[in-house]
Design an enzyme around this catalytic site. Structure first.
Site, PDB file in Angstrom:
ATOM      1  N   GLY A  10       0.905  -0.682  -0.379  1.00  0.00           N
ATOM      2  CA  GLY A  10      -0.565  -0.178   0.120  1.00  0.00           C
ATOM      3  C   GLY A  10       0.896   1.260   0.364  1.00  0.00           C
ATOM      4  N   GLU A 168     -19.285  10.124  -0.006  1.00  0.00           N
ATOM      5  CA  GLU A 168     -18.191  10.403  -1.341  1.00  0.00           C
ATOM      6  C   GLU A 168     -19.315   9.031  -2.256  1.00  0.00           C
ATOM      7  OE1 GLU A 168     -13.740  11.512  -0.549  1.00  0.00           O
ATOM      8  OE2 GLU A 168     -14.636   9.033  -1.006  1.00  0.00           O
ATOM      9  N   ASP A 297      -2.420   1.569   8.062  1.00  0.00           N
ATOM     10  CA  ASP A 297      -3.678   1.571   9.240  1.00  0.00           C
ATOM     11  C   ASP A 297      -3.210   0.509   9.993  1.00  0.00           C
ATOM     12  OD1 ASP A 297      -4.656   3.289   7.648  1.00  0.00           O
ATOM     13  OD2 ASP A 297      -6.192   2.345   6.264  1.00  0.00           O
TER      14      ASP A 297
END
Lengths: 419, 419
Positions: A10, A168, A297
Site C-alpha cells: 500500500g 462519497e 493502518d
C-alpha cells in the site's frame, strides 16, 4: 547484504521500499494481491465511474527500475519472531533481518460479522466490483418489478457510516440515480430512488470542523440524500436495516462504518488498541521487536502531543519514509532516536461532482473551488502519466455528459431471478 | 401494438432493435448480461491491454433514446411456441408477437467438456478476466519457483486453435513476455517464456487465403510463437496437453478451437447443424415458425450460392438489419420474400502490435499498413466517442511504451500457494 522484507504494498509499504532505493540492502515486497491500489478513489469504481485498472497498478511494475527489490505475490499468515521468518500460506517462508509490516486494515462490523453478506464494505477492487454489481442489479430488478412497495425496496440504498467513504458513496449513488441512469429505464423514474446515509454520531465527516461538516450535509441534502444522524443500526439483513426500533426496507446496504487492522498484532503477540492496531513505539517498531516496524493502518501511532495519527494515505507515506530513514541510519551505525512526527497534509472530502471540503489547517475551503482542488490533488497523486490522463478524461466526460462508463455487472454472485 | 422480443444484445440483436426504431412496435430486449460486448477486442482484455469497461456498454444505455425499447436483464431458459412466450429463469415469462433469437455461441470442447477447467475459452468478460488472471499468476508463480523444470511449466502458454482469436492471443502473450513484463521479474528472464499455438488443420487462419496465412505464420514466428500445425490435442489436464503421443507440460492453456451455438434449436425443437446452429429458412425464420427469427452465431445461414455465412460481427449486423426490414414489411402487409444476402465486409486479423492481414476480396493487405487499417476499423466500430478515445489512447500508449495498463489479478479462483 541485510534483507528487508516489506509485507503490504500500500502507500506505506511502497514508500518504505522507495526510501531504501539507495541503501545497501536487499528488499522483498510481499503482497497478497499483485496490485497497489489507490484506495481514495475506490468508491468511484464502486459507483461505475472509473475502471478497476485506472486506480490499480502491478506492484512489480511500480518498482521495476529499483533493482534491489524483488516482488512476490503471496499471503502472509504469520511471523516467526524467533527464527526471523515471515510465514506464508502454503508453508513458504521468507527470512528477514528487518521486517516492515504495512498490512493495512479491513472493514469491521463491531461484533456483527454476520452482517457482512448483506452490507459489504469497501476496501479492495473485488469489494468495489461487488458493490457496483449490487447497485446496478438493484435498478435492473426494479425494472422487472410491478409492485410499487417491492420496487421501492430495490430503489432504496442505505449507506452506514458518514465518514469520507460513506459521504462519497452516498453523493455518487444519488447522482447515478438523478443523472446517469435517468433516461435508461422505462418502468419507473430513477429519480425516485432513495439514498439514506446513516451515522451513529451527531454529525457527518466528524474529522472535519463543524462548519465544513454542516456545509457537506447541506450539499448532500441538495443531491437528494437523506441523512440520519445519531442513529446506530441495530440489525442488517436481507431485506433492510433496523435503526431506532424502526425497520427500513432496502435491498442494497453498504457498510462504511468501521475498520479493523490486519492481524499484525496477533502475529507478533504484542498489545493492540480496540481496532486491532499495534501500539507501536515512538520509532514505529513493535514493542520488544526493534527489527520489526509496523506502519500505516496496521499501526496505532501517536504524535508527541498524544494525538492519534489518522489512517490516511499521507500518514502511511510519511511513516514509510521515516522507517526507510531509520533503517539507513542503523546501517550507518547511528541511532539518534528521533521519533516519528506527523505533518498534517490536509483533509479532503468530496460530495458529488460539484462540491467538496478541504481543510489544510491554515485554510478551509468548500464548494466548487474545493472540488477542483480535490480533483487536481487526486490526479496528481495517481501513479503514471497514463492513468492521470485516463482519469482526467473520465472525470471531464462525466462532468460534461453526466454519463459513467464502467457500468458493468460482472462476476455475478448467485442471485435470484436470473440476474 | 405488436410486441417484438429480442433475446440477446450482441451485434445482431442490437442492430435489429435499431432497425425497428421507426416501426409501430413495442420492443423488449432481454439479455442475461447488462452489457453489450465488443467481442472482436475481447482478447485484449484477456491479455491486459484494455479494461473491461472499454469494450462493454450497458445495453439499456445504448438504446436509451429509442423510446419503443424496454431492456430487461434476465436469463432465457426456453420458448413456449404454443403460447408465444419466452420463458425465463425464475418462472418469469414474456409474451411476444414476433421473436428474434440472437443468442450467440459459446466455446465448445467437441465432447470433451471435462477440459474446460484446464483450458478456458474466451467469450465473455468473465472469461477474459479469468484468462488474464491465469496468465499473470503464472508469471507470479514462476518468480517463486526455484526448480528450472517447474518454472518452465509456469512459463509455457499453450493456445489451442489458430483462428483469429488464437492467433491474436498467441501474438499478444508473446509480446507481453518479450516487452511488457521484461523488467519486472528478478528470478528469471520473461523472454524465456514459450508460447505454443496448436492447430489441428494444415495452416493457421484458414478463413484467409494461403499467402496471407503464410505471412501471418511468419509474423507469429518472428514474435517467438511456436506454431504446431496438423496436431490435434488428445488430452488437456492440470499439468499440460497431450498431442501426437507427446506430453507438453504447461500450466496455462487457452481454448480457441471451437464454438457451439446457444440452445436456441433445442428451445424451438427445430433442426440444427453439428455446431448446434438453427438451420434457418432463406428469410432467417426458424422452420415452421414464421414469427421466430434466428440470427447471428445462433443461426446456420447459407447464401444463395450455398456457402455458409461466417460467424462474424458484420454478418450478425446485416442479419439484424434484414430481420428489422422484414418485420416492417410485414406490418405494411407486404411479404415480398426477398431472401437474406450476405455482403462480405472483409476479413481482418492481427498478429501482435505491428502486423495484420486484411482481405476485402478485391484487395489483400498485410504488414504495418494492414495493422493500421485494422486498428482504425476497430476504433471506428467501437461504440461512443469516449471509448474510441480511451482505446485509441491505450493503444498509442502501448505502441510507444510497450506497457499495458490492465495487468490486474482480480476475483481470484481458489489457487494454491496463496496466489
Amino acid at each position: 547484504m541485510p534483507h528487508v522484507v516489506i509485507v503490504g504494498a500500500g502507500f506505506g509499504g511502497l514508500e518504505a521500499a522507495r526510501g531504501l532505493a539507495d541503501a545497501a540492502v536487499r528488499i522483498t515486497i510481499v503482497d497478497q494481491r499483485n496490485h497497489h491500489l489507490f484506495q481514495p478513489l475506490l468508491y468511484q469504481v464502486a459507483t461505475a465511474t472509473l475502471a478497476t485498472s485506472e486506480i490499480a497498478w502491478p506492484v512489480r511494475h511500480l518498482v521495476r527500475r529499483q533493482k534491489n527489490v524483488t516482488t512476490l505475490l503471496g499471503s502472509v499468515v504469520g511471523v516467526n519472531t524467533q527464527a526471523k521468518q515471515v510465514v506464508l500460506d502454503g508453508e513458504k517462508t521468507i527470512p528477514f533481518d528487518t521486517l516492515i509490516l504495512a498490512t493495512g486494515a479491513r472493514h469491521a462490523y463491531f461484533g456483527h460479522d454476520e452482517w457482512e453478506p448483506y452490507a459489504p464494505g469497501l476496501k479492495t477492487l473485488e469489494d468495489a466490483t461487488k458493490i457496483r454489481r449490487r447497485i446496478l442489479a438493484a435498478f435492473e430488478q426494479a425494472e422487472w418489478e410491478t409492485d410499487p412497495a417491492e420496487r421501492a425496496k430495490f430503489l432504496t440504498f442505505v449507506i452506514i457510516g458518514a465518514g469520507p467513504t460513506g459521504v462519497e458513496l452516498a453523493g455518487t449513488i444519488a447522482e447515478l440515480a438523478r443523472d446517469t441512469l435517468r433516461d435508461d429505464f422505462r418502468n419507473f423514474d430513477t429519480r425516485s430512488a432513495r439514498v439514506v446515509l446513516i451515522e451513529a454520531g451527531p454529525r457527518i465527516l466528524s474529522s472535519f470542523s463543524e462548519d465544513l461538516s454542516d456545509y457537506a450535509q447541506r450539499a448532500l441534502t441538495r443531491l437528494g440524500v437523506e441523512v440520519k444522524l445519531g442513529h446506530a443500526v441495530s440489525k442488517c439483513g436481507e431485506g433492510g436495516v433496523e435503526l431506532g426500533g424502526e425497520f427500513l426496507p432496502a435491498k442494497t446496504i453498504i457498510w462504511a462504518a468501521g475498520v479493523a487492522a490486519s492481524p499484525a498484532a496477533e502475529w507478533l503477540h504484542v498489545p493492540a488498541d480496540r481496532a486491532g492496531r499495534v501500539l507501536v513505539e515512538p520509532d514505529l517498531t513493535a514493542p520488544g521487536h526493534p527489527d520489526i516496524f509496523v506502519i500505516g493502518d496496521a499501526a496505532h501511532v501517536e504524535s508527541a502531543d498524544g494525538k492519534l495519527v489518522p489512517g490516511v494515505a499521507p500518514a502511511a507515506k510519511q511513516e514509510g519514509q521515516y522507517v526507510a530513514r531509520r533503517i539507513k541510519e542503523r546501517l550507518r551505525g547511528r541511532n539518534p532516536g528521533e521519533r516519528f512526527a506527523y505533518k498534517n497534509a490536509g483533509n479532503l472530502a468530496t460530495i458529488g461532482k460539484r462540491a467538496a471540503i478541504v481543510d489544510f489547517g491554515w485554510i478551509k475551503l468548500r464548494g466548487r473551488l474545493a472540488w477542483w482542488m480535490w480533483g487536481i490533488a487526486h490526479i496528481f497523486f495517481l501513479i503514471g502519466l497514463r492513468n492521470r490522463l485516463a482519469v482526467a478524461m473520465n472525470w471531464l466526460w462525466i462532468y460534461i455528459s453526466g454519463q459513467r462508463s464502467a457500468r458493468l455487472i460482472t462476476q455475478g454472485e448467485t442471485t435470484k431471478g436470473g440476474i
